[in-house]
Design a protein around this motif. Structure first.
Motif, short mmCIF file in Angstrom:
data_model
loop_
_atom_site.label_atom_id
_atom_site.label_comp_id
_atom_site.label_asym_id
_atom_site.label_seq_id
_atom_site.Cartn_x
_atom_site.Cartn_y
_atom_site.Cartn_z
N ARG A 76 0.82 -1.21 0.00
CA ARG A 76 0.00 0.00 0.00
C ARG A 76 0.86 1.26 0.00
NH1 ARG A 76 -5.28 -0.64 3.96
NH2 ARG A 76 -5.92 -2.74 3.30
N LEU A 77 1.93 1.25 0.77
CA LEU A 77 2.74 2.46 0.87
C LEU A 77 3.57 2.70 -0.38
CD1 LEU A 77 3.87 2.53 4.60
CD2 LEU A 77 1.95 3.67 3.49
N ARG A 78 4.04 1.63 -1.00
CA ARG A 78 4.79 1.82 -2.25
C ARG A 78 3.87 2.39 -3.34
NH1 ARG A 78 9.75 -0.55 -1.40
NH2 ARG A 78 9.78 -2.48 -0.20
N ALA A 79 2.60 2.01 -3.31
CA ALA A 79 1.65 2.56 -4.27
C ALA A 79 1.37 4.04 -4.01
CB ALA A 79 0.35 1.77 -4.23
N VAL A 113 9.36 5.62 -1.24
CA VAL A 113 9.46 5.23 0.17
C VAL A 113 10.53 4.15 0.33
CG1 VAL A 113 7.71 3.39 0.10
CG2 VAL A 113 8.10 4.66 2.23
N SER A 114 11.21 4.17 1.47
CA SER A 114 12.17 3.12 1.81
C SER A 114 11.86 2.61 3.20
CB SER A 114 13.61 3.62 1.73
OG SER A 114 13.82 4.71 2.60
N PHE A 115 12.18 1.34 3.45
CA PHE A 115 11.75 0.66 4.67
C PHE A 115 12.91 0.06 5.46
CE2 PHE A 115 7.92 -0.12 1.88
CZ PHE A 115 7.06 0.71 2.58
N ALA A 116 12.65 -0.06 6.75
CA ALA A 116 13.48 -0.86 7.65
C ALA A 116 12.54 -1.56 8.62
CB ALA A 116 14.49 0.00 8.40
N VAL A 117 12.99 -2.64 9.23
CA VAL A 117 12.17 -3.37 10.20
C VAL A 117 12.98 -3.64 11.45
CG1 VAL A 117 10.57 -4.49 8.60
CG2 VAL A 117 12.79 -5.56 9.06
N GLU A 118 12.30 -3.56 12.60
CA GLU A 118 12.86 -3.97 13.88
C GLU A 118 12.39 -5.39 14.14
OE1 GLU A 118 14.94 -2.37 15.63
OE2 GLU A 118 14.72 -0.22 15.21
N ARG A 175 10.59 5.88 5.43
CA ARG A 175 11.13 7.20 5.14
C ARG A 175 10.93 7.51 3.66
NH1 ARG A 175 14.18 9.79 8.92
NH2 ARG A 175 15.21 8.59 10.56
N ALA A 176 10.77 8.80 3.37
CA ALA A 176 10.77 9.28 1.99
C ALA A 176 11.39 10.67 2.02
CB ALA A 176 9.35 9.32 1.43
N ALA A 177 12.08 11.02 0.99
CA ALA A 177 12.86 12.26 1.00
C ALA A 177 11.99 13.50 1.18
CB ALA A 177 13.64 12.37 -0.30
N ASP A 178 12.51 14.44 1.99
CA ASP A 178 11.93 15.79 2.11
C ASP A 178 10.44 15.78 2.41
OD1 ASP A 178 14.44 16.90 1.49
OD2 ASP A 178 14.03 16.69 -0.66
N ALA A 224 -3.43 5.71 4.36
CA ALA A 224 -3.25 4.55 3.49
C ALA A 224 -3.40 3.23 4.25
CB ALA A 224 -1.88 4.60 2.83
N LEU A 225 -3.11 3.27 5.56
CA LEU A 225 -3.11 2.04 6.36
C LEU A 225 -4.30 1.95 7.32
CD1 LEU A 225 0.68 1.86 7.31
CD2 LEU A 225 -0.49 0.87 5.33
N GLU A 226 -5.28 2.80 7.17
CA GLU A 226 -6.41 2.84 8.10
C GLU A 226 -7.05 1.46 8.24
OE1 GLU A 226 -10.44 5.45 8.99
OE2 GLU A 226 -9.33 5.75 7.13
#
Length: 270
Positions: A98-101, A106-111, A155-158, A171-173
């Motif tokens: 959903r977020l890439r759309a 967007v770039s991701f990391a996971v804990e 994260r996404a730039a600026d 987007a994630l509701e």
């Protein structure tokens, strides 16, 4: 809250710590004396477990911590995770889709591993512990999303942080929780229903303590659920406008020991 609180819950960064991430000796002493009097003090933070050592090294003794915005409840004495609420791999995949759309760059990391380790895409910008042994870049999006994660970072730039978190939350509701705890444009995503308030509520129920008997401190939007849940929610003066709007009271800034000053008034310690 008519009587003295039965439990103190405090955020760490921007609330308990000064801007250079140091804990003043005075604040450490006040927390130690309140704990010694029998009132539990709990750290409630967006930080992962691996970032707690910096704080514990400045305290008289390690305090229980609710980490990753409520997803992990941690006992530092036993080095034991008491509870974890991760996002399952299939949920991570849907969130990422959903977020890439919605945000193509967007770039991701996971804990992962209860926030003891982090995995990130190669283009994800690291800010703190880029050289830490627990941090590793992945080669494919599938690898990034293959294990349960207590937090997904986006994260996404600026990006304006408030506007970006609103976009992500929309987007994630109904699928996941989105919040932020910094002004750097980082959005922190947890499983649906997982917030600082939910993690703290679970911990307090374990101790037999009601929400009305909890005094909580915070400074950023990820603290709002906790401050509204607690019997008394106190913002530091440097808090985000969303926190100042819902706080029951405001104490002085993190740079001037605002949490310690408030606790001294409540408990009569100086």
């Amino acid at each position: 809250m008519g009587e003295a609180p039965r439990l103190i819950a405090t955020d760490i960064d921007g609330t308990l710590l000064r801007d250079d991430r140091s804990l003043s000796p005075h604040t450490a002493d006040v927390l130690a004396r309140i704990s010694a009097q029998g009132t539990p003090v709990v750290l409630v933070t967006g930080r992962p477990i691996r970032w707690l050592k910096l704080v514990y090294d400045q305290l008289a003794e390690p305090l229980p911590a609710i980490c990753a915005n409520g997803a992990v409840v941690y006992d530092p004495v036993a080095d034991e995770v008491l509870r974890a609420d991760p996002l399952a791999p299939e949920l991570l995949a849907e969130v990422a889709r959903r977020l890439r759309a919605e945000v193509p760059d967007v770039s991701f990391a996971v804990e992962i591993v209860d926030s003891r380790q982090m995995r990130h895409e190669a283009h994800y910008p690291l800010r703190w512990d880029a050289d830490h042994d627990a941090i590793r870049a992945v080669e494919t999006p599938e690898e990034l999303l293959s294990a349960p994660a207590v937090k997904l970072l986006a994260r996404a730039a600026d990006q304006d942080p408030d506007a970006f978190v609103a976009l992500v939350a929309g987007a994630l509701e109904g699928l996941a929780e989105a919040t932020h705890s910094s002004y750097s444009g980082l959005v922190e995503i947890s499983a649906a229903g997982v917030t600082k308030a939910a993690g703290l509520a679970w911990y307090c129920a374990r101790l037999g303590i009601d929400a009305r008997d909890v005094l909580a401190f915070g400074d950023m939007p990820n603290d709002v659920p906790m401050l509204t849940w607690a019997g008394r929610g106190v913002a530091v003066a440097n808090a985000h406008h969303a926190v100042l709007a819902i706080a029951d009271e405001v104490t002085s800034a993190n740079s001037t020991d605002g949490v310690a000053a408030y606790l001294e008034k409540v408990f009569g310690v100086d």
